[in-house]
Design an enzyme around this catalytic site. Structure first.
Site, mmCIF file in Angstrom:
data_model
loop_
_atom_site.group_PDB
_atom_site.id
_atom_site.type_symbol
_atom_site.label_atom_id
_atom_site.label_comp_id
_atom_site.label_asym_id
_atom_site.label_seq_id
_atom_site.Cartn_x
_atom_site.Cartn_y
_atom_site.Cartn_z
ATOM 1 N N ASP A 15 0.782 -1.251 0.000
ATOM 2 C CA ASP A 15 0.000 0.000 0.000
ATOM 3 C C ASP A 15 0.812 1.299 0.000
ATOM 4 O O ASP A 15 0.459 2.252 0.707
ATOM 5 C CB ASP A 15 -0.964 0.003 1.192
ATOM 6 C CG ASP A 15 -2.021 -1.082 1.095
ATOM 7 O OD1 ASP A 15 -1.942 -1.905 0.175
ATOM 8 O OD2 ASP A 15 -2.931 -1.112 1.945
ATOM 9 N N LYS A 102 -6.998 -4.561 -3.538
ATOM 10 C CA LYS A 102 -7.846 -5.128 -2.478
ATOM 11 C C LYS A 102 -8.867 -4.086 -2.019
ATOM 12 O O LYS A 102 -8.679 -2.895 -2.238
ATOM 13 C CB LYS A 102 -7.003 -5.606 -1.296
ATOM 14 C CG LYS A 102 -6.196 -4.509 -0.641
ATOM 15 C CD LYS A 102 -5.273 -5.090 0.419
ATOM 16 C CE LYS A 102 -4.311 -4.042 0.929
ATOM 17 N NZ LYS A 102 -4.957 -2.898 1.591
ATOM 18 N N CYS A 141 -2.531 -2.814 7.443
ATOM 19 C CA CYS A 141 -2.394 -3.717 6.295
ATOM 20 C C CYS A 141 -1.112 -4.536 6.321
ATOM 21 O O CYS A 141 -1.105 -5.681 5.876
ATOM 22 C CB CYS A 141 -2.567 -2.941 5.001
ATOM 23 S SG CYS A 141 -4.303 -2.489 4.757
HETATM 24 C C1 VGL Z 1 -5.065 0.746 5.497
HETATM 25 C C2 VGL Z 1 -6.599 1.784 6.860
HETATM 26 C C3 VGL Z 1 -7.568 1.681 5.886
HETATM 27 C C4 VGL Z 1 -3.665 0.250 5.292
HETATM 28 C C5 VGL Z 1 -6.027 0.625 4.518
HETATM 29 O O1 VGL Z 1 -3.214 0.153 4.136
HETATM 30 O O2 VGL Z 1 -2.966 -0.044 6.303
HETATM 31 N N1 VGL Z 1 -5.367 1.310 6.666
HETATM 32 N N2 VGL Z 1 -7.271 1.103 4.722
#
Ligand code: VGL
Ligand code: ZN
Length: 194
Positions: A15, A102, A141
């Site tokens: 991410d 995702k 994540c």
């Molecule tokens: C994430 C909060 C909401 C992450 C993704 O990538 O850690 N955190 N969506």
């Protein structure tokens, strides 16, 4: 400890998108600071022609994790927006690279790169047994991707110098790291990989 990487290993970068950077909608403090280090890991794997996986949050604009739609987060990583793009300095290999989206349907969220994605089958069909995981956010994540990997039977290496957390509550990232290590993840730094 030296860790020699080889044909059963893959890198998973979690991410590293604009919305998780300090200028984004759901900022991870200093999230941008790990880009050069992640690039070192990427180059190491690329040099050995080993696969590199990039997960990304890829939400529809009415996603269940968003405030007003049942969730707690500000809207972030909305499909095809600038916020959902990878950090511009992340060195994406041309070959042997996979992008794993995702959280793509409105009614399901996924903190783990394995949840609702082909990540496990892509690793499995390549005979990968060990995964090296870094990125953001340590306490969401990254944590869930590491624990997911362990549950699926992979040996998981946590890139201690290539992660950053949100820390909604102070100490969340430290506790997440401890939990991952307790569950069997092996902490490594780039200088240990050969
Ligand atoms: C994430 C909060 C909401 C992450 C993704 O990538 O850690 N955190 N969506
Ligand atoms: Zn999200």
């Amino acid at each position: 400890m030296k860790v020699k990487i080889g044909y059963r290993d893959a890198l998973i970068v979690v991410d590293m998108q604009n919305d998780f950077m300090p200028w984004g909608a759901l900022p991870v403090p200093e999230g941008d600071r790990i880009v050069p280090r992640l690039n070192e890991y990427i180059e190491l794997f690329e040099r050995k022609s080993l696969p590199v996986f990039f997960t990304r949050d890829w939400h529809p604009e009415n996603h269940i994790s968003f405030k007003g739609h049942g969730g707690v987060w500000p809207p972030h990583c909305v499909q095809n927006t600038e916020g959902a793009m990878f950090h511009k300095d992340l060195k994406m290999p041309l070959d042997n690279k996979f992008i794993i989206s995702k959280g793509t349907s409105p009614d399901f969220d996924a903190y783990s790169g394995f949840q609702g994605t082909p990540l496990d089958s892509l690793l499995r069909e390549r005979g990968i047994r060990r995964v090296f995981i870094g990125g953001v956010a340590t306490d969401y994540c990254v944590k869930n991707t590491v624990l997911g990997a362990i549950n699926l039977g992979y040996e998981a290496f946590l890139l201690l110098d290539g992660i950053k957390g949100v820390d909604v509550n102070p100490g969340d990232s430290e506790r997440a790291i401890q939990l991952m290590l307790d569950m069997g993840a092996v902490g490594v730094e780039v200088k240990e990989l050969t």
